[in-house]
Scaffold this active site. Structure first.
Site, PDB file in Angstrom:
ATOM      1  N   THR A   1       4.208  10.487  -0.129  1.00 15.42           N
ATOM      2  CA  THR A   1       4.794   9.331   0.551  1.00 15.42           C
ATOM      3  C   THR A   1       5.779   9.743   1.646  1.00 15.42           C
ATOM      4  O   THR A   1       6.351  10.844   1.593  1.00 15.42           O
ATOM      5  CB  THR A   1       5.527   8.475  -0.508  1.00 15.42           C
ATOM      6  OG1 THR A   1       6.319   7.488   0.143  1.00 15.42           O
ATOM      7  CG2 THR A   1       6.468   9.302  -1.381  1.00 15.42           C
ATOM      8  N   ASP A   2       6.018   8.819   2.591  1.00 13.03           N
ATOM      9  CA  ASP A   2       7.042   9.059   3.617  1.00 13.03           C
ATOM     10  C   ASP A   2       8.455   9.008   3.031  1.00 13.03           C
ATOM     11  O   ASP A   2       9.413   9.474   3.646  1.00 13.03           O
ATOM     12  CB  ASP A   2       6.901   8.056   4.776  1.00 13.03           C
ATOM     13  CG  ASP A   2       6.983   6.597   4.356  1.00 13.03           C
ATOM     14  OD1 ASP A   2       7.195   6.307   3.165  1.00 13.03           O
ATOM     15  OD2 ASP A   2       6.824   5.715   5.236  1.00 13.03           O
ATOM     16  N   GLU A   3       8.577   8.433   1.812  1.00 10.03           N
ATOM     17  CA  GLU A   3       9.920   8.235   1.245  1.00 10.03           C
ATOM     18  C   GLU A   3      10.622   9.546   0.914  1.00 10.03           C
ATOM     19  O   GLU A   3      11.831   9.571   0.714  1.00 10.03           O
ATOM     20  CB  GLU A   3       9.855   7.348  -0.006  1.00 10.03           C
ATOM     21  CG  GLU A   3       9.224   6.000   0.274  1.00 10.03           C
ATOM     22  CD  GLU A   3       9.645   4.902  -0.678  1.00 10.03           C
ATOM     23  OE1 GLU A   3      10.545   5.118  -1.503  1.00 10.03           O
ATOM     24  OE2 GLU A   3       9.060   3.805  -0.575  1.00 10.03           O
TER      25      GLU A   3
HETATM   26  P1  NAD Z   1      -0.510   2.196  -8.277  1.00  7.60           P
HETATM   27  O1  NAD Z   1       0.709   2.051  -9.117  1.00  7.60           O
HETATM   28  O2  NAD Z   1      -1.253   0.999  -7.828  1.00  7.60           O
HETATM   29  O3  NAD Z   1      -1.565   3.145  -9.027  1.00  7.60           O
HETATM   30  C1  NAD Z   1      -1.191   4.266  -9.779  1.00  7.60           C
HETATM   31  C2  NAD Z   1      -2.345   4.607 -10.713  1.00  7.60           C
HETATM   32  O4  NAD Z   1      -2.023   5.807 -11.427  1.00  7.60           O
HETATM   33  C3  NAD Z   1      -2.615   3.527 -11.764  1.00  7.60           C
HETATM   34  O5  NAD Z   1      -3.993   3.274 -11.866  1.00  7.60           O
HETATM   35  C4  NAD Z   1      -2.076   4.135 -13.053  1.00  7.60           C
HETATM   36  O6  NAD Z   1      -2.747   3.678 -14.217  1.00  7.60           O
HETATM   37  C5  NAD Z   1      -2.322   5.616 -12.803  1.00  7.60           C
HETATM   38  N1  NAD Z   1      -1.424   6.490 -13.586  1.00  7.60           N
HETATM   39  C6  NAD Z   1      -0.086   6.369 -13.721  1.00  7.60           C
HETATM   40  N2  NAD Z   1       0.385   7.363 -14.511  1.00  7.60           N
HETATM   41  C7  NAD Z   1      -0.689   8.125 -14.855  1.00  7.60           C
HETATM   42  C8  NAD Z   1      -0.842   9.303 -15.632  1.00  7.60           C
HETATM   43  N3  NAD Z   1       0.200   9.899 -16.228  1.00  7.60           N
HETATM   44  N4  NAD Z   1      -2.085   9.834 -15.765  1.00  7.60           N
HETATM   45  C9  NAD Z   1      -3.165   9.238 -15.181  1.00  7.60           C
HETATM   46  N5  NAD Z   1      -3.063   8.109 -14.452  1.00  7.60           N
HETATM   47  C10 NAD Z   1      -1.840   7.568 -14.272  1.00  7.60           C
HETATM   48  O7  NAD Z   1      -0.037   3.073  -7.039  1.00  7.60           O
HETATM   49  P2  NAD Z   1      -0.613   3.170  -5.551  1.00  7.60           P
HETATM   50  O8  NAD Z   1       0.176   2.293  -4.691  1.00  7.60           O
HETATM   51  O9  NAD Z   1      -2.084   3.062  -5.598  1.00  7.60           O
HETATM   52  O10 NAD Z   1      -0.185   4.673  -5.207  1.00  7.60           O
HETATM   53  C11 NAD Z   1      -1.069   5.763  -5.452  1.00  7.60           C
HETATM   54  C12 NAD Z   1      -0.430   7.038  -4.944  1.00  7.60           C
HETATM   55  O11 NAD Z   1      -0.165   6.923  -3.550  1.00  7.60           O
HETATM   56  C13 NAD Z   1       0.897   7.371  -5.604  1.00  7.60           C
HETATM   57  O12 NAD Z   1       0.956   8.760  -5.805  1.00  7.60           O
HETATM   58  C14 NAD Z   1       1.942   6.955  -4.580  1.00  7.60           C
HETATM   59  O13 NAD Z   1       3.099   7.722  -4.698  1.00  7.60           O
HETATM   60  C15 NAD Z   1       1.195   7.227  -3.296  1.00  7.60           C
HETATM   61  N6  NAD Z   1       1.591   6.406  -2.127  1.00  7.60           N
HETATM   62  C16 NAD Z   1       1.624   5.050  -2.222  1.00  7.60           C
HETATM   63  C17 NAD Z   1       1.922   4.291  -1.093  1.00  7.60           C
HETATM   64  C18 NAD Z   1       1.959   2.778  -1.128  1.00  7.60           C
HETATM   65  O14 NAD Z   1       2.361   2.149  -0.170  1.00  7.60           O
HETATM   66  N7  NAD Z   1       1.532   2.131  -2.205  1.00  7.60           N
HETATM   67  C19 NAD Z   1       2.207   4.929   0.122  1.00  7.60           C
HETATM   68  C20 NAD Z   1       2.188   6.338   0.169  1.00  7.60           C
HETATM   69  C21 NAD Z   1       1.857   7.058  -0.963  1.00  7.60           C
HETATM   70  O1  DAU Z   2       6.698   4.099   2.067  1.00  4.89           O
HETATM   71  C1  DAU Z   2       5.697   4.371   1.133  1.00  4.89           C
HETATM   72  C2  DAU Z   2       6.072   3.709  -0.168  1.00  4.89           C
HETATM   73  O2  DAU Z   2       5.882   2.312   0.022  1.00  4.89           O
HETATM   74  C3  DAU Z   2       5.259   4.194  -1.357  1.00  4.89           C
HETATM   75  O3  DAU Z   2       5.523   5.555  -1.577  1.00  4.89           O
HETATM   76  C4  DAU Z   2       5.598   3.391  -2.617  1.00  4.89           C
HETATM   77  O4  DAU Z   2       4.734   3.776  -3.688  1.00  4.89           O
HETATM   78  C5  DAU Z   2       5.395   1.923  -2.318  1.00  4.89           C
HETATM   79  O5  DAU Z   2       5.812   1.155  -3.429  1.00  4.89           O
HETATM   80  C6  DAU Z   2       6.194   1.508  -1.083  1.00  4.89           C
HETATM   81  O6  DAU Z   2       7.612   1.561  -1.352  1.00  4.89           O
HETATM   82  P1  DAU Z   2       8.605   0.429  -0.795  1.00  4.89           P
HETATM   83  O7  DAU Z   2       9.819   0.433  -1.618  1.00  4.89           O
HETATM   84  O8  DAU Z   2       8.782   0.536   0.675  1.00  4.89           O
HETATM   85  O9  DAU Z   2       7.657  -0.872  -1.091  1.00  4.89           O
HETATM   86  P2  DAU Z   2       8.000  -2.313  -1.678  1.00  4.89           P
HETATM   87  O10 DAU Z   2       6.769  -3.130  -1.484  1.00  4.89           O
HETATM   88  O11 DAU Z   2       8.593  -2.247  -3.031  1.00  4.89           O
HETATM   89  O12 DAU Z   2       9.103  -2.836  -0.674  1.00  4.89           O
HETATM   90  C7  DAU Z   2       8.860  -2.922   0.725  1.00  4.89           C
HETATM   91  C8  DAU Z   2      10.146  -3.402   1.380  1.00  4.89           C
HETATM   92  O13 DAU Z   2      10.379  -4.755   0.984  1.00  4.89           O
HETATM   93  C9  DAU Z   2      11.367  -2.627   0.954  1.00  4.89           C
HETATM   94  O14 DAU Z   2      12.252  -2.512   2.061  1.00  4.89           O
HETATM   95  C10 DAU Z   2      12.000  -3.485  -0.121  1.00  4.89           C
HETATM   96  C11 DAU Z   2      11.631  -4.885   0.302  1.00  4.89           C
HETATM   97  N1  DAU Z   2      11.418  -5.853  -0.806  1.00  4.89           N
HETATM   98  C12 DAU Z   2      10.592  -5.498  -1.820  1.00  4.89           C
HETATM   99  C13 DAU Z   2      10.352  -6.367  -2.877  1.00  4.89           C
HETATM  100  C14 DAU Z   2       9.454  -5.971  -4.016  1.00  4.89           C
HETATM  101  C15 DAU Z   2      12.010  -7.106  -0.753  1.00  4.89           C
HETATM  102  O15 DAU Z   2      12.743  -7.430   0.202  1.00  4.89           O
HETATM  103  N2  DAU Z   2      11.769  -7.975  -1.779  1.00  4.89           N
HETATM  104  C16 DAU Z   2      10.995  -7.649  -2.854  1.00  4.89           C
HETATM  105  O16 DAU Z   2      10.854  -8.490  -3.787  1.00  4.89           O
END
Ligand code: NAD
Ligand code: DAU
Length: 354
Positions: free
Chosen positions: A134-136
């Site tokens: 992630t970018d975080e």
């Molecule tokens: P998600 O929470 O929707 O999915 C995570 C999946 O991993 C689920 O299916 C869960 O059951 C599985 N899981 C959790 N723990 C596990 C374990 N111990 N063993 C096997 N499976 C397990 O998350 P997502 O949003 O699809 O994110 C997927 C990946 O991408 C993560 O690594 C996250 O850090 C990364 N990522 C997410 C975002 C975003 O915006 N959502 C952005 C950048 C990177």
């Molecule tokens: O940047 C990549 C990341 O993006 C991934 O690595 C994470 O897995 C993914 O969850 C996401 O993280 P964020 O914290 O940015 O996503 P979230 O959707 O939780 O929140 C997006 C923005 O919105 C953040 O600034 C917090 C704000 N927010 C979020 C929620 C859930 C609100 O204002 N209200 C809310 O209820």
């Protein structure tokens, strides 16, 4: 026969999109997923009768299971999506993030290394371990700071980001120390179909349809860079195909938006697609207490993946968001099915005290 890819976390939001894209490309897939609250087998429903897909429920930290799967299925690549992924949950329960994101990834790396060492030289040369990050990990930007590059020092601010940073370091260390051919991708915020409604965009849609408040943390000015999940998975496929082992690649959407702007855009789309007699959905927007340690802004410089590998995002945020809103409207059953008692308990825990 084409060797399979082992995709961990393949029942989650991004992982399931990648499983579907990989199958569409004709590559056999072994999905390993623990099916935590965010893992959902319905995301893979379309593969139910597909002989090229095998699903195994299990933990990436279960070395015995993972080693057995590697010996039996002999994948040519492991793509690690499995993680605890929600920042707010990491603030309330950091240990779960250490268990999966740090210890689980380390165990997976050890199994991958032993397997890789058992391969013949040509299989070893072709094998890849791709870690999805992630970018975080880079921390927070001010309004005028340049975007993160692959050289930006890590400065994670939430327990989630710290656990992902730790896993990135371990993946890199397995390359430097043991020669495991790893790749790391660091991506910005994803949106699209099948995202669990704890994250901002699907939560806004879910709450709007339920006529519940649309919670915006702090002032709503925090900025995220949004990328459609299809584009993220296409980037991962490209890195897997042509990325240089040991390297990391930034992926982003060049679509920086403030959270309030995103909320207003979702509301405007819902006004068009599903107008409500009670008035515009934006009337439901409610400012609530900020997230502790809330990163101000993320932005990704993606020149490396664009110039080295020729990847470009295909979706614009405007059209991708419209398509996403429509997906949630057309898939009310999916949205309803994921709202278990545990989900409602989460809403209570995270929002009642704000
Ligand atoms: P998600 O929470 O929707 O999915 C995570 C999946 O991993 C689920 O299916 C869960 O059951 C599985 N899981 C959790 N723990 C596990 C374990 N111990 N063993 C096997 N499976 C397990 O998350 P997502 O949003 O699809 O994110 C997927 C990946 O991408 C993560 O690594 C996250 O850090 C990364 N990522 C997410 C975002 C975003 O915006 N959502 C952005 C950048 C990177
Ligand atoms: O940047 C990549 C990341 O993006 C991934 O690595 C994470 O897995 C993914 O969850 C996401 O993280 P964020 O914290 O940015 O996503 P979230 O959707 O939780 O929140 C997006 C923005 O919105 C953040 O600034 C917090 C704000 N927010 C979020 C929620 C859930 C609100 O204002 N209200 C809310 O209820």
């Amino acid at each position: 026969m084409t060797p399979c890819h082992l995709i961990t976390g393949g029942a989650g939001f991004i992982g399931s999109c990648h499983v579907l894209q990989t199958r569409a490309a004709g590559i056999p897939v072994l999905t390993l997923d623990k099916l935590t609250y965010s893992g959902n087998l319905a995301n893979l429903d379309s593969l139910r009768d597909d002989p090229g897909h095998v699903f195994v429920q299990g933990d990436i930290g279960n070395a015995e299971l993972v080693s057995h799967l590697l010996r039996t299925h002999r994948p040519s690549a492991i793509i690690n999506f499995a993680a605890e992924s929600h920042v707010d949950r990491s603030i309330l329960d950091p240990e779960a993030f250490i268990r999966t994101n740090v210890l689980g990834t380390t165990s997976l790396l050890r199994c991958a290394l032993a397997y890789w060492q058992s391969l013949n030289p040509s299989e070893q040369r072709d094998f890849r371990f791709l870690h999805v990050s992630t970018d975080e990990v880079f921390g927070s930007l001010g309004p005028d700071d340049p975007a993160f590059t692959e050289q930006t020092p890590y400065a994670p601010n939430s327990p989630y980001a710290a656990s992902k940073a730790a896993s990135d370091h371990l993946v890199r260390a397995f390359h430097e120390t043991y020669g495991l051919p790893v790749l790391i991708t660091n991506c910005s915020n994803n949106y699209g179909p099948r995202q669990f409604p704890e994250k901002l965009i699907p939560l806004l849609i879910r709450n709007a349809l339920a006529r519940a408040p649309l919670p915006i943390y702090g002032t709503g000015e925090n900025v995220r860079d949004w990328l459609h999940v299809d584009d993220h998975c296409a980037a991962i496929a490209r890195v897997l195909e042509a990325g240089r082992p040991g390297r990391s690649y930034n992926i982003g959407g060049r679509a920086e938006r403030g959270n309030l702007e995103v909320a207003r855009a979702v509301c405007a789309l819902l006004d068009e697609e599903r107008p409500h007699a009670a008035g515009p959905y934006a009337d439901l927007i409610t400012f609530v207490a900020d997230r502790p340690g809330h990163d101000w802004r993320y932005a990704m410089n993606c020149e490396r993946i664009e110039t080295e590998l020729g990847w470009r995002a295909r979706h614009s945020f405007a059209s991708g968001l419209r398509e996403t809103v429509r997906w949630y409207l057309d898939n009310a059953d999916w949205l309803e099915a994921v709202q278990s008692g545990a989900y409602r308990q989460w809403l209570e825990t995270n929002y009642a005290r704000r």
